[in-house]
Design a protein around this motif. Structure first.
Motif, mmCIF file in Angstrom:
data_model
loop_
_atom_site.group_PDB
_atom_site.id
_atom_site.type_symbol
_atom_site.label_atom_id
_atom_site.label_comp_id
_atom_site.label_asym_id
_atom_site.label_seq_id
_atom_site.Cartn_x
_atom_site.Cartn_y
_atom_site.Cartn_z
ATOM 1 N N ARG A 193 -4.998 0.226 -5.925
ATOM 2 C CA ARG A 193 -4.672 1.615 -5.617
ATOM 3 C C ARG A 193 -3.972 2.186 -6.827
ATOM 4 N N ASN A 194 -4.224 3.446 -7.075
ATOM 5 C CA ASN A 194 -3.736 4.071 -8.297
ATOM 6 C C ASN A 194 -2.261 4.457 -8.232
ATOM 7 N N CYS A 195 -1.690 4.641 -9.429
ATOM 8 C CA CYS A 195 -0.310 5.119 -9.577
ATOM 9 C C CYS A 195 -0.346 6.393 -10.416
ATOM 10 N N GLY A 196 0.639 7.217 -10.258
ATOM 11 C CA GLY A 196 0.785 8.360 -11.169
ATOM 12 C C GLY A 196 0.433 9.674 -10.523
ATOM 13 N N ASN A 197 0.257 10.674 -11.384
ATOM 14 C CA ASN A 197 -0.067 12.006 -10.884
ATOM 15 C C ASN A 197 -1.569 12.143 -10.722
ATOM 16 N N GLY A 198 -1.966 12.548 -9.584
ATOM 17 C CA GLY A 198 -3.387 12.741 -9.348
ATOM 18 C C GLY A 198 -3.739 12.311 -7.943
ATOM 19 N N ASN A 199 -4.992 12.475 -7.633
ATOM 20 C CA ASN A 199 -5.468 12.025 -6.328
ATOM 21 C C ASN A 199 -6.955 11.742 -6.424
ATOM 22 N N GLY A 200 -7.431 10.984 -5.473
ATOM 23 C CA GLY A 200 -8.858 10.708 -5.425
ATOM 24 C C GLY A 200 -9.211 9.264 -5.699
ATOM 25 N N ASN A 266 0.970 7.020 -4.382
ATOM 26 C CA ASN A 266 2.091 7.956 -4.306
ATOM 27 C C ASN A 266 1.642 9.357 -3.868
ATOM 28 N N ASN A 267 0.423 9.411 -3.324
ATOM 29 C CA ASN A 267 -0.067 10.686 -2.814
ATOM 30 C C ASN A 267 -0.310 10.535 -1.308
ATOM 31 N N SER A 268 0.398 11.334 -0.516
ATOM 32 C CA SER A 268 0.329 11.121 0.940
ATOM 33 C C SER A 268 -1.057 11.424 1.503
ATOM 34 N N ASP A 275 -5.642 4.952 5.146
ATOM 35 C CA ASP A 275 -5.290 4.377 6.450
ATOM 36 C C ASP A 275 -6.335 4.678 7.520
ATOM 37 N N SER A 276 -6.857 5.908 7.501
ATOM 38 C CA SER A 276 -7.796 6.248 8.579
ATOM 39 C C SER A 276 -9.211 5.747 8.291
ATOM 40 N N ASN A 277 -9.478 5.374 7.028
ATOM 41 C CA ASN A 277 -10.847 4.952 6.683
ATOM 42 C C ASN A 277 -10.966 3.490 6.269
ATOM 43 N N THR A 278 -9.916 2.719 6.479
ATOM 44 C CA THR A 278 -9.947 1.339 5.956
ATOM 45 C C THR A 278 -11.225 0.596 6.396
ATOM 46 N N LYS A 279 -11.518 0.658 7.678
ATOM 47 C CA LYS A 279 -12.703 -0.070 8.177
ATOM 48 C C LYS A 279 -13.997 0.544 7.643
ATOM 49 N N ALA A 280 -14.026 1.875 7.603
ATOM 50 C CA ALA A 280 -15.242 2.554 7.109
ATOM 51 C C ALA A 280 -15.442 2.247 5.621
#
Ligand code: ZN
Length: 303
Positions: A193-200, A266-268, A275-280
């Motif tokens: 999982r990524n760290c820092g500023n950003g998302n995706g 660090n992005n909610s 969390d909602s897509n772990t299985k998918a």
């Protein structure tokens, strides 16, 4: 009593002392004697064992060759990265593919498998190496959670999975690579999982990856985006810190490999996606693995 003459008790004491000295001497001689022979026997056993194991080892290797398992360019595994930060996935030592990447020839060749797909799932970080952290949330737990889901799904499809870790334990990057090669895995999938500023979400690939690895990365990427990510950050080569240096595990694995950065910890919003897509996600990644394998090994694939 005259001086110089010994009493009876002194005589007995001296006698006892002499007897004790003799006993010690005898014991020492025995020890040296038996010790010598013990060493000789141990050496004989050791050399016999070495001889037998090397003979049988060669036979096993010959057997493996008959299964047409093609080994790749023998890259030396001299990089030994034991740093624990998130960026530990990039080795700070020499770039051992610096010369290779400039060539157009793909470094990796296709493995001709005997019909049984074996997938190595690498849950990033672990143990003392927590990876990215945000409050009580750690990357090492997220990666393990998804890794276990992928394992469950692939196993349900009759596919063998090799886990670099199944619990919260620490492994060096080299150990992860070694597990993949020692278990003769067909694919190596590293989860992060990524760290820092950003998302995706983004998928990483070695810059000199073979077609099968590219296909694997693209299929996984498409599958992930189809499930849903906050932003498509594309399939990339190099690494977050250095566009000219691939991640250690991608440079050093000899099978098609890719590394997934499953959103920013660090992005909610990304955490909600995770969390909602772990299985998918687990299913999408697994299906991409299976379809890639079927394309390249369709004649032999067991369903
Ligand atoms: Zn990581």
């Amino acid at each position: 009593m005259e001086k110089g003459k010994r009493t009876h008790s002194e005589y007995l004491k001296a006698k006892k002392l002499r007897q004790r000295k003799r006993k010690i001497l005898r014991a020492s001689v025995y020890m040296i004697y038996y010790g010598f022979w013990t060493i000789i026997i141990a050496l004989v056993l050791y050399f016999s064992y070495s001889f037998i194991s090397s003979k049988f080892g060669n036979q096993a290797r010959l057997k493996a060759n008959t299964k047409d398992i093609v080994m790749y360019n023998d890259e030396s595994f001299t990089d030994n990265d034991t740093t624990v930060s998130h960026s530990s996935t990039v080795s700070n030592s020499k770039s051992n593919n610096g010369n290779d990447s400039s060539s157009n020839q793909p470094r990796k060749q296709e493995i001709v498998n005997d019909g049984t797909l074996v997938v190595c799932i690498d849950a990033g970080h672990g143990g003392k190496d927590r990876g990215c952290n945000r409050r009580k949330r750690s990357e090492k737990n997220d990666t393990l959670k998804l890794a276990l889901e992928i394992q469950k799904y692939l196993n349900s499809q009759g596919i063998k999975v090799v886990m670099t870790r199944s619990k919260d334990n620490y492994l060096t990057l080299q150990e992860r690579v070694d597990i993949c090669s020692s278990k003769k895995c067909d694919y190596f999938i590293s989860l992060h999982r990524n760290c820092g500023n950003g998302n995706g979400y983004e998928t990483w690939l070695a810059s000199d990856a073979c077609d099968e690895a590219k296909e694997l990365a693209n299929n996984i990427h498409t599958g992930m985006v189809d499930v849903g990510v906050s932003k498509d950050r594309n399939v990339k080569t190099g690494s977050q810190k250095n566009p000219n240096e691939d991640y250690f595990v991608l440079r050093n694995t000899t099978t098609p490999a890719c590394l997934l950065e499953l959103g920013f910890l660090n992005n909610s919003t990304d955490n909600k996606y995770f969390d909602s897509n772990t299985k998918a996600y687990a299913k999408a990644i697994s299906d991409a693995i299976i379809s890639t394998y079927n394309k390249y090994h369709s004649k032999n694939t067991k369903k």
